[in-house]
Design a protein around this motif. Structure first.
Motif, PDB file in Angstrom:
ATOM      1  N   ASN A   1       0.832  -1.189   0.000  1.00  0.00           N
ATOM      2  CA  ASN A   1       0.000   0.000   0.000  1.00  0.00           C
ATOM      3  C   ASN A   1       0.879   1.255   0.000  1.00  0.00           C
ATOM      4  OD1 ASN A   1      -1.563   2.271   1.462  1.00  0.00           O
ATOM      5  ND2 ASN A   1      -3.162   0.799   0.966  1.00  0.00           N
ATOM      6  N   THR A   2       0.607   2.152  -0.935  1.00  0.00           N
ATOM      7  CA  THR A   2       1.420   3.352  -1.069  1.00  0.00           C
ATOM      8  C   THR A   2       0.682   4.621  -0.612  1.00  0.00           C
ATOM      9  OG1 THR A   2       0.695   3.584  -3.381  1.00  0.00           O
ATOM     10  CG2 THR A   2       2.752   2.376  -2.979  1.00  0.00           C
ATOM     11  N   GLU A   3      -0.491   4.456  -0.009  1.00  0.00           N
ATOM     12  CA  GLU A   3      -1.228   5.606   0.501  1.00  0.00           C
ATOM     13  C   GLU A   3      -0.458   6.257   1.650  1.00  0.00           C
ATOM     14  OE1 GLU A   3      -5.903   4.825   0.353  1.00  0.00           O
ATOM     15  OE2 GLU A   3      -4.832   3.172   1.311  1.00  0.00           O
ATOM     16  N   ASP A   4      -0.756   7.529   1.910  1.00  0.00           N
ATOM     17  CA  ASP A   4      -0.139   8.137   3.072  1.00  0.00           C
ATOM     18  C   ASP A   4      -0.697   7.478   4.336  1.00  0.00           C
ATOM     19  OD1 ASP A   4      -2.333   9.879   4.437  1.00  0.00           O
ATOM     20  OD2 ASP A   4      -2.478  10.433   2.326  1.00  0.00           O
ATOM     21  N   GLU A   5       0.005   7.647   5.434  1.00  0.00           N
ATOM     22  CA  GLU A   5      -0.299   6.907   6.662  1.00  0.00           C
ATOM     23  C   GLU A   5      -1.720   7.161   7.154  1.00  0.00           C
ATOM     24  OE1 GLU A   5       0.596   4.085   9.446  1.00  0.00           O
ATOM     25  OE2 GLU A   5       1.828   4.740   7.746  1.00  0.00           O
ATOM     26  N   GLU A   6      -2.172   8.400   7.109  1.00  0.00           N
ATOM     27  CA  GLU A   6      -3.497   8.736   7.618  1.00  0.00           C
ATOM     28  C   GLU A   6      -4.601   8.077   6.787  1.00  0.00           C
ATOM     29  OE1 GLU A   6      -6.281  10.229  10.168  1.00  0.00           O
ATOM     30  OE2 GLU A   6      -4.092  10.281  10.390  1.00  0.00           O
ATOM     31  N   ALA A   7      -4.447   8.094   5.463  1.00  0.00           N
ATOM     32  CA  ALA A   7      -5.459   7.492   4.587  1.00  0.00           C
ATOM     33  C   ALA A   7      -5.518   5.979   4.784  1.00  0.00           C
ATOM     34  CB  ALA A   7      -5.156   7.828   3.133  1.00  0.00           C
ATOM     35  N   PHE A   8      -4.342   5.350   4.876  1.00  0.00           N
ATOM     36  CA  PHE A   8      -4.322   3.900   5.086  1.00  0.00           C
ATOM     37  C   PHE A   8      -4.923   3.543   6.438  1.00  0.00           C
ATOM     38  CE2 PHE A   8      -2.218   0.122   6.858  1.00  0.00           C
ATOM     39  CZ  PHE A   8      -2.662  -0.833   5.931  1.00  0.00           C
ATOM     40  N   GLU A   9      -4.571   4.300   7.472  1.00  0.00           N
ATOM     41  CA  GLU A   9      -5.060   4.011   8.807  1.00  0.00           C
ATOM     42  C   GLU A   9      -6.585   4.131   8.882  1.00  0.00           C
ATOM     43  OE1 GLU A   9      -4.453   6.436  12.728  1.00  0.00           O
ATOM     44  OE2 GLU A   9      -2.807   4.983  12.559  1.00  0.00           O
TER      45      GLU A   9
END
Length: 208
Positions: A175-183
């Motif tokens: 997953n290459t999303e930023d941390e906030e979006a992934f979380e």
């Protein structure tokens, strides 16, 4: 606005999570909180008492929620379970430092006050599940009666393990999303997964 006392508590919480109780000095706490070291003695008396106050502060938040959810009459027993999962997952997500401390404490604590806080909190959750389950069975909302202590372990154990493993799963999924979006997505899926398991364990059928 947070009080000076809370400012010290939150600064200590982060340091305790990173370095452990023994590895954190009052001087480091005062520096992180941007207060004179004497303020720690003024508000708490000692590092040990500060630590106990932090645990009590966070635990009392969960106990207040337990009482509130049991007293609600505008939602049914399954909806109460859903709110417990949502609230618990939110606390694990947004209070990572505290739950990191608590997981360490369950394995290593020698402080009888902390041991008692942990026991009281677990017992309050088990009691809450028990009352909701008993009421739900009486009303025909639930058709199964699983062991309460295992029900609580299913929720808390899944949340803690998944929270600790979030970084590993992000890597596994490439997953290459930023941390906030992934979380955000991660915890949303986690909550739905736990609810799906609980539906089966409790014998709850949404559309019956």
């Amino acid at each position: 606005m947070i009080s000076k006392e809370e400012n010290i508590l939150f600064a200590a919480e982060k340091l305790f999570a990173e370095n452990g109780f023994q590895g954190t000095s009052t001087r480091e706490i005062s520096k992180a909180a941007n207060v004179n070291i004497s303020m720690i003695s003024y508000y708490f008396g000692s590092k040990e008492k500060l630590y106990e106050k932090l645990v009590e502060y966070r635990m009392s938040e969960g106990q207040f929620f337990s009482k509130d959810i049991l007293e609600r009459t505008d939602i049914n027993e399954w909806e109460k379970i859903e709110r417990i999962v949502d609230q618990f997952a939110g606390r694990v997500r947004h209070h990572k430092c505290f739950y990191r401390i608590m997981q360490r404490e369950q394995l290593h604590t020698e402080n009888p006050q902390i041991v008692e806080f942990l026991k009281e909190t677990k017992m309050s959750f088990i009691s809450m599940y028990s009352k909701i389950l008993e009421s739900g069975i009486q009303k025909g909302i639930f058709t199964k009666n699983p062991p309460i202590y295992l029900l609580h372990s299913t929720v808390s154990g899944t949340l803690f393990y998944a929270s600790n493993a979030k970084g590993m799963y992000k890597e596994f999924l490439n997953n290459t999303e930023d941390e906030e979006a992934f979380e955000e997505k991660y915890y949303s899926e986690l909550k739905e997964h736990i609810k799906y398991i609980l539906k089966d364990l409790l014998g709850y059928e949404e559309n019956k």
